[in-house]
Design a protein around this motif. Sequence first.
Motif, PDB file in Angstrom:
ATOM      1  N   LEU A 126      48.558  -3.365   0.715  1.00 18.41           N
ATOM      2  CA  LEU A 126      48.096  -2.956  -0.441  1.00 18.41           C
ATOM      3  C   LEU A 126      48.688  -2.124  -1.488  1.00 18.41           C
ATOM      4  O   LEU A 126      48.269  -1.719  -2.462  1.00 18.41           O
ATOM      5  CB  LEU A 126      46.457  -2.213  -0.201  1.00 18.41           C
ATOM      6  CG  LEU A 126      45.408  -3.064   0.474  1.00 18.41           C
ATOM      7  CD1 LEU A 126      44.301  -2.486   0.824  1.00 18.41           C
ATOM      8  CD2 LEU A 126      45.067  -4.490  -0.332  1.00 18.41           C
ATOM      9  N   ALA A 127      49.831  -1.707  -0.789  1.00 17.24           N
ATOM     10  CA  ALA A 127      50.885  -0.740  -1.360  1.00 17.24           C
ATOM     11  C   ALA A 127      51.839  -1.584  -2.199  1.00 17.24           C
ATOM     12  O   ALA A 127      52.110  -2.643  -2.188  1.00 17.24           O
ATOM     13  CB  ALA A 127      51.790  -0.152  -0.348  1.00 17.24           C
ATOM     14  N   THR A 128      51.935  -1.152  -3.732  1.00 12.87           N
ATOM     15  CA  THR A 128      52.619  -1.822  -4.613  1.00 12.87           C
ATOM     16  C   THR A 128      54.218  -1.832  -4.334  1.00 12.87           C
ATOM     17  O   THR A 128      54.871  -2.617  -4.738  1.00 12.87           O
ATOM     18  CB  THR A 128      52.725  -1.049  -5.875  1.00 12.87           C
ATOM     19  OG1 THR A 128      52.924   0.417  -5.818  1.00 12.87           O
ATOM     20  CG2 THR A 128      50.939  -1.134  -6.746  1.00 12.87           C
ATOM     21  N   ASP A 129      54.543  -0.876  -3.591  1.00 12.52           N
ATOM     22  CA  ASP A 129      55.983  -0.847  -3.044  1.00 12.52           C
ATOM     23  C   ASP A 129      56.286  -1.452  -1.771  1.00 12.52           C
ATOM     24  O   ASP A 129      57.147  -1.295  -0.800  1.00 12.52           O
ATOM     25  CB  ASP A 129      56.671   0.510  -3.250  1.00 12.52           C
ATOM     26  CG  ASP A 129      55.804   1.343  -2.215  1.00 12.52           C
ATOM     27  OD1 ASP A 129      54.849   1.035  -1.514  1.00 12.52           O
ATOM     28  OD2 ASP A 129      56.300   2.675  -1.828  1.00 12.52           O
ATOM     29  N   ASN A 130      55.250  -2.620  -1.221  1.00 13.67           N
ATOM     30  CA  ASN A 130      55.490  -3.058   0.106  1.00 13.67           C
ATOM     31  C   ASN A 130      56.856  -3.830   0.188  1.00 13.67           C
ATOM     32  O   ASN A 130      57.457  -4.388  -0.697  1.00 13.67           O
ATOM     33  CB  ASN A 130      54.144  -3.960   0.261  1.00 13.67           C
ATOM     34  CG  ASN A 130      54.038  -5.214  -0.602  1.00 13.67           C
ATOM     35  OD1 ASN A 130      55.000  -5.953  -1.092  1.00 13.67           O
ATOM     36  ND2 ASN A 130      52.721  -5.276  -1.055  1.00 13.67           N
ATOM     37  N   ASP A 131      57.112  -4.126   1.345  1.00 10.12           N
ATOM     38  CA  ASP A 131      58.332  -4.847   1.820  1.00 10.12           C
ATOM     39  C   ASP A 131      57.840  -6.071   2.380  1.00 10.12           C
ATOM     40  O   ASP A 131      57.322  -6.312   3.438  1.00 10.12           O
ATOM     41  CB  ASP A 131      59.274  -4.205   2.732  1.00 10.12           C
ATOM     42  CG  ASP A 131      60.551  -4.893   3.180  1.00 10.12           C
ATOM     43  OD1 ASP A 131      60.515  -6.086   2.930  1.00 10.12           O
ATOM     44  OD2 ASP A 131      61.516  -4.111   3.645  1.00 10.12           O
ATOM     45  N   PRO A 132      57.963  -7.310   1.645  1.00 11.10           N
ATOM     46  CA  PRO A 132      57.425  -8.520   2.296  1.00 11.10           C
ATOM     47  C   PRO A 132      57.966  -9.070   3.380  1.00 11.10           C
ATOM     48  O   PRO A 132      57.310  -9.584   4.374  1.00 11.10           O
ATOM     49  CB  PRO A 132      57.993  -9.606   1.115  1.00 11.10           C
ATOM     50  CG  PRO A 132      58.118  -8.900  -0.265  1.00 11.10           C
ATOM     51  CD  PRO A 132      58.775  -7.486   0.428  1.00 11.10           C
ATOM     52  N   ALA A 136      55.695  -9.546   6.889  1.00  9.95           N
ATOM     53  CA  ALA A 136      55.527 -10.566   7.734  1.00  9.95           C
ATOM     54  C   ALA A 136      55.797 -10.535   9.093  1.00  9.95           C
ATOM     55  O   ALA A 136      55.188 -11.003  10.081  1.00  9.95           O
ATOM     56  CB  ALA A 136      56.660 -11.640   7.036  1.00  9.95           C
ATOM     57  N   ASP A 137      56.978  -9.492   9.403  1.00 11.71           N
ATOM     58  CA  ASP A 137      56.866  -9.064  10.704  1.00 11.71           C
ATOM     59  C   ASP A 137      55.719  -8.415  11.592  1.00 11.71           C
ATOM     60  O   ASP A 137      55.386  -8.804  12.464  1.00 11.71           O
ATOM     61  CB  ASP A 137      58.278  -8.130  10.754  1.00 11.71           C
ATOM     62  CG  ASP A 137      59.762  -8.745  10.500  1.00 11.71           C
ATOM     63  OD1 ASP A 137      59.525 -10.198  10.850  1.00 11.71           O
ATOM     64  OD2 ASP A 137      60.505  -8.069  10.115  1.00 11.71           O
ATOM     65  N   SER A 138      55.159  -7.531  10.635  1.00 17.17           N
ATOM     66  CA  SER A 138      54.001  -6.846  11.113  1.00 17.17           C
ATOM     67  C   SER A 138      52.815  -7.873  11.361  1.00 17.17           C
ATOM     68  O   SER A 138      52.328  -7.713  12.499  1.00 17.17           O
ATOM     69  CB  SER A 138      53.680  -5.863  10.152  1.00 17.17           C
ATOM     70  OG  SER A 138      54.520  -4.773  10.048  1.00 17.17           O
ATOM     71  N   ALA A 139      52.614  -8.708  10.504  1.00 19.37           N
ATOM     72  CA  ALA A 139      51.698  -9.789  10.598  1.00 19.37           C
ATOM     73  C   ALA A 139      51.909 -10.594  11.945  1.00 19.37           C
ATOM     74  O   ALA A 139      50.903 -10.857  12.768  1.00 19.37           O
ATOM     75  CB  ALA A 139      51.544 -10.706   9.575  1.00 19.37           C
ATOM     76  N   ARG A 140      53.064 -10.988  12.226  1.00 20.07           N
ATOM     77  CA  ARG A 140      53.333 -11.750  13.238  1.00 20.07           C
ATOM     78  C   ARG A 140      52.947 -10.855  14.667  1.00 20.07           C
ATOM     79  O   ARG A 140      52.580 -11.241  15.763  1.00 20.07           O
ATOM     80  CB  ARG A 140      54.960 -12.315  13.290  1.00 20.07           C
ATOM     81  CG  ARG A 140      55.010 -13.556  12.462  1.00 20.07           C
ATOM     82  CD  ARG A 140      56.217 -14.180  12.533  1.00 20.07           C
ATOM     83  NE  ARG A 140      57.302 -13.186  11.993  1.00 20.07           N
ATOM     84  CZ  ARG A 140      57.766 -13.399  10.756  1.00 20.07           C
ATOM     85  NH1 ARG A 140      57.248 -14.324  10.041  1.00 20.07           N
ATOM     86  NH2 ARG A 140      58.812 -12.815  10.177  1.00 20.07           N
TER      87      ARG A 140
END
Length: 252
Positions: A126-132, A136-140
């Motif tokens: 939800l952070a505007t400065d997120n790192d895509p 993706a690594d965290s989701a996996r």
Amino acid sequence: MPESTPRVDWAVSGLAQLFDTVITTAGRSRDLTDGECEQFEETGAAAFADGMSLSQLVGTYLGGAAEIWEHVFADADESRMIELGRGLRRVSEQAVGSLAEGYETAQRLSIRAEESLRRSFLDDLLATDNDPAQLADSARGLELPLFDQAVVAVARSDRGVTDAGPVHRRIRTELQSRAPQRNLWVTAKEGNLVVIALDTTPHQLGVLTTQALEAIGGADWRVSVGSNADGLAAVAASYADALAAFRIAADF
């Protein structure tokens, strides 16, 4: 333990050796010491780490115990059988209780750690400065599904919502019961309830969230839904849209 006792793969490191403790303790008509109970708890925790279910762990213990007891009773004279049997039953109850305690403690700690990682992931999402790439690594790592489209709804009332609090849990349960086929991530941020729905339209999420909040009652809720988000990195923009709608509504 008699040398004739067969060696068995108990599937949990250290479980076979603990039978010596059980038999010795029962034979001396005493209870397990705190230190011995801790050994069983550690074995229960190791079983959880190895991916065993609690029923498998208890079944493994009882199956091994029964096999070894046959050899113990075979070598015991008749006058000792009743006394030894009572001791084995008492000590085995303590052993199984300690195994279960260790297993369940490890399970609770694992669940808390996973929930903490999930909350951290949702905060980053939800952070505007997120790192895509990091998202993706965290989701996996959390075994969360990647997606092509998502949308965010924000709900607020005069009662603030805390993450993992009772209101949050009730709403999450209500949402999941109403849409078990959907991937819904529910969190709390700055006192608001935040619902992230994968592969769901803004209209569908708005209706679902409103119905769930009406069902639990207890407060006057206002719901705002953001725009479609194409991929992980765009979820923050959908969240910002939902918050902006509240600000716009407040100006009228």
